[in-house]
Design a protein around this motif. Structure first.
Motif, PDB file in Angstrom:
ATOM      1  N   LYS A 119      -8.984  32.358  -9.249  1.00 24.75           N
ATOM      2  CA  LYS A 119      -8.372  32.016  -7.968  1.00 24.75           C
ATOM      3  C   LYS A 119      -8.756  33.037  -6.900  1.00 24.75           C
ATOM      4  O   LYS A 119      -9.123  32.667  -5.781  1.00 24.75           O
ATOM      5  N   VAL A 120      -8.658  34.323  -7.258  1.00 30.45           N
ATOM      6  CA  VAL A 120      -9.000  35.373  -6.294  1.00 30.45           C
ATOM      7  C   VAL A 120     -10.495  35.304  -5.956  1.00 30.45           C
ATOM      8  O   VAL A 120     -10.882  35.436  -4.795  1.00 30.45           O
ATOM      9  N   ALA A 121     -11.336  35.066  -6.978  1.00 31.21           N
ATOM     10  CA  ALA A 121     -12.782  34.977  -6.739  1.00 31.21           C
ATOM     11  C   ALA A 121     -13.082  33.879  -5.738  1.00 31.21           C
ATOM     12  O   ALA A 121     -14.008  33.974  -4.935  1.00 31.21           O
TER      13      ALA A 121
ATOM     14  N   THR B 226     -10.755  32.516  -3.428  1.00 28.29           N
ATOM     15  CA  THR B 226     -10.061  32.530  -2.139  1.00 28.29           C
ATOM     16  C   THR B 226     -10.170  33.831  -1.352  1.00 28.29           C
ATOM     17  O   THR B 226     -10.116  33.800  -0.127  1.00 28.29           O
ATOM     18  N   ALA B 227     -10.299  34.984  -2.017  1.00 27.42           N
ATOM     19  CA  ALA B 227     -10.213  36.248  -1.287  1.00 27.42           C
ATOM     20  C   ALA B 227     -11.387  36.428  -0.334  1.00 27.42           C
ATOM     21  O   ALA B 227     -12.526  36.141  -0.685  1.00 27.42           O
ATOM     22  N   ARG B 228     -11.091  36.877   0.885  1.00 30.17           N
ATOM     23  CA  ARG B 228     -12.169  37.180   1.821  1.00 30.17           C
ATOM     24  C   ARG B 228     -11.731  38.270   2.787  1.00 30.17           C
ATOM     25  O   ARG B 228     -10.559  38.542   2.955  1.00 30.17           O
TER      26      ARG B 228
ATOM     27  N   ILE C 115      -8.118  42.432   3.326  1.00 28.77           N
ATOM     28  CA  ILE C 115      -8.426  41.314   2.438  1.00 28.77           C
ATOM     29  C   ILE C 115      -7.342  40.255   2.558  1.00 28.77           C
ATOM     30  O   ILE C 115      -6.151  40.563   2.496  1.00 28.77           O
ATOM     31  N   GLY C 116      -7.743  39.027   2.749  1.00 31.87           N
ATOM     32  CA  GLY C 116      -6.785  37.931   2.857  1.00 31.87           C
ATOM     33  C   GLY C 116      -7.404  36.676   2.285  1.00 31.87           C
ATOM     34  O   GLY C 116      -8.403  36.747   1.568  1.00 31.87           O
ATOM     35  N   THR C 117      -6.807  35.544   2.580  1.00 29.92           N
ATOM     36  CA  THR C 117      -7.337  34.301   2.043  1.00 29.92           C
ATOM     37  C   THR C 117      -7.868  33.387   3.147  1.00 29.92           C
ATOM     38  O   THR C 117      -8.335  32.292   2.870  1.00 29.92           O
TER      39      THR C 117
ATOM     40  N   ASP D  26      -3.109  37.967   7.133  1.00 32.57           N
ATOM     41  CA  ASP D  26      -1.712  37.701   7.503  1.00 32.57           C
ATOM     42  C   ASP D  26      -1.266  38.582   8.662  1.00 32.57           C
ATOM     43  O   ASP D  26      -0.536  38.133   9.549  1.00 32.57           O
TER      44      ASP D  26
ATOM     45  N   VAL E 239      -8.969  49.347   2.274  1.00 29.03           N
ATOM     46  CA  VAL E 239      -7.852  48.419   2.106  1.00 29.03           C
ATOM     47  C   VAL E 239      -6.730  49.065   1.282  1.00 29.03           C
ATOM     48  O   VAL E 239      -5.546  48.824   1.532  1.00 29.03           O
TER      49      VAL E 239
ATOM     50  N   TRP F 188      -2.761  49.173   2.199  1.00 27.70           N
ATOM     51  CA  TRP F 188      -1.662  48.790   1.300  1.00 27.70           C
ATOM     52  C   TRP F 188      -0.653  49.932   1.175  1.00 27.70           C
ATOM     53  O   TRP F 188       0.553  49.700   1.119  1.00 27.70           O
TER      54      TRP F 188
END
Lengths: 197, 197
Positions: free
Chosen positions: A49-51, A53-55, A63-65, A70, A88, A92
């Protein structure tokens, strides 16, 4: 060969992660196989999923989707404060502290003559562009207190001089810190920045 | 929240692996996102593949991709020697040493009164069954030199007495070991098992 090739492949890939070596990768993979339903399958799904959607946020480098992260999408955070971080992970860390309500700009590293990393290799041109086009009242430098971090901070402060107010995180005794265990540089910085009680 | 929920899910799952905590899981996930094509996607694929194919060998308890593992299927390894190990990790360690050419039996743990693990919880009944039905000439106990490991070794030796020859790994000074750094128990064991040069 000691394990089936599927497992050897997985161990070899796991061993590339920071903090894991060949031995701990083997331990982790054995744990995964034993806890298949509880950990292995969910982990494989989460990774896929991360591979997918993450960008990287096109604006700040977080890093977000989506194209904008956000924080860049959140209008409430457009308070004029822009916090500059190296990575990043630092963003965080700032967010976990939950004390900053503005937006961020992730440089993606520090200037380094040794590694041939100049301003163009980092997100510094984009930063200057943002200061010129967004309504930013203060740039807060939250770079690591290392030589490379401080060199980068000085460079950015020079570039933004007369354009916007530039501040940096205070240096001093960390909360819970004991003087006896602190280095001389930190004690010196804390003394120079002493405050009236 | 500091990261998008997809990433938080992945960090939470990674933090469950042995050897990784919340902080190193975050570092690992950031690394994965940065090295998407090189590490993240292959890792997700490798995990999905292992989740689908890996299974316990019905005979010895090793991990393989079929009902019988590669070693149990290999007729050349039916030399009558059966090596008893606690865990698949120990089997892999034996295989890396590449000195044992027989077959294995993985117990899946050690006897432990504290954790209520008796012979039935381990693969001990299956071991006794194998000794009765396969042509086994020697059972080699390769259990860890811990209290639980040695208790389990004694129990198995008792069970197999008069049925088959039972041996165990030698105890002594490890290769490269310095006496000054060895514990008293090891030095005692090495002295008792001394050999004529």
């Amino acid at each position: 060969m000691s394990a089936p090739s599927e497992l050897e492949d997985l161990i070899e890939l796991m061993a590339r992660l920071p903090g894991l070596g060949p031995r701990s990768a083997r331990r982790a993979v054995l744990h995964l196989v034993k806890k298949r339903a509880l950990v292995l399958t969910p982990l494989a799904d989460a990774m896929a999923k991360v591979a997918e959607t993450a960008r990287e946020c096109l604006n700040c480098g977080n890093i977000g989707t989506e194209d904008l992260c956000d924080i860049c999408q959140n209008e409430k955070r457009a308070n004029g404060e822009l916090c500059i971080v190296e990575d990043v992970a630092d963003l965080w860390a700032m967010e976990r502290a939950a004390v900053f309500r503005g937006r961020y700009h992730v440089l993606g590293g520090t200037l380094s003559a040794l590694d041939a990393i100049g301003p163009e290799e980092l997100r510094i041109p984009k930063l200057i562009d943002r200061v010129a086009t967004e309504s930013i009242s203060e740039v807060i430098l939250a770079l690591n207190a290392t030589v490379d971090g401080q060199t980068t901070a000085h460079y950015i402060a020079d570039q933004l001089e007369h354009r916007v107010k530039v501040t940096s995180l205070a240096q001093g005794v960390p909360i819970g810190g004991e003087l006896d265990y602190l280095d001389d540089g930190t004690i010196g910085a804390a003394l120079r920045a002493r405050k009236t009680v």
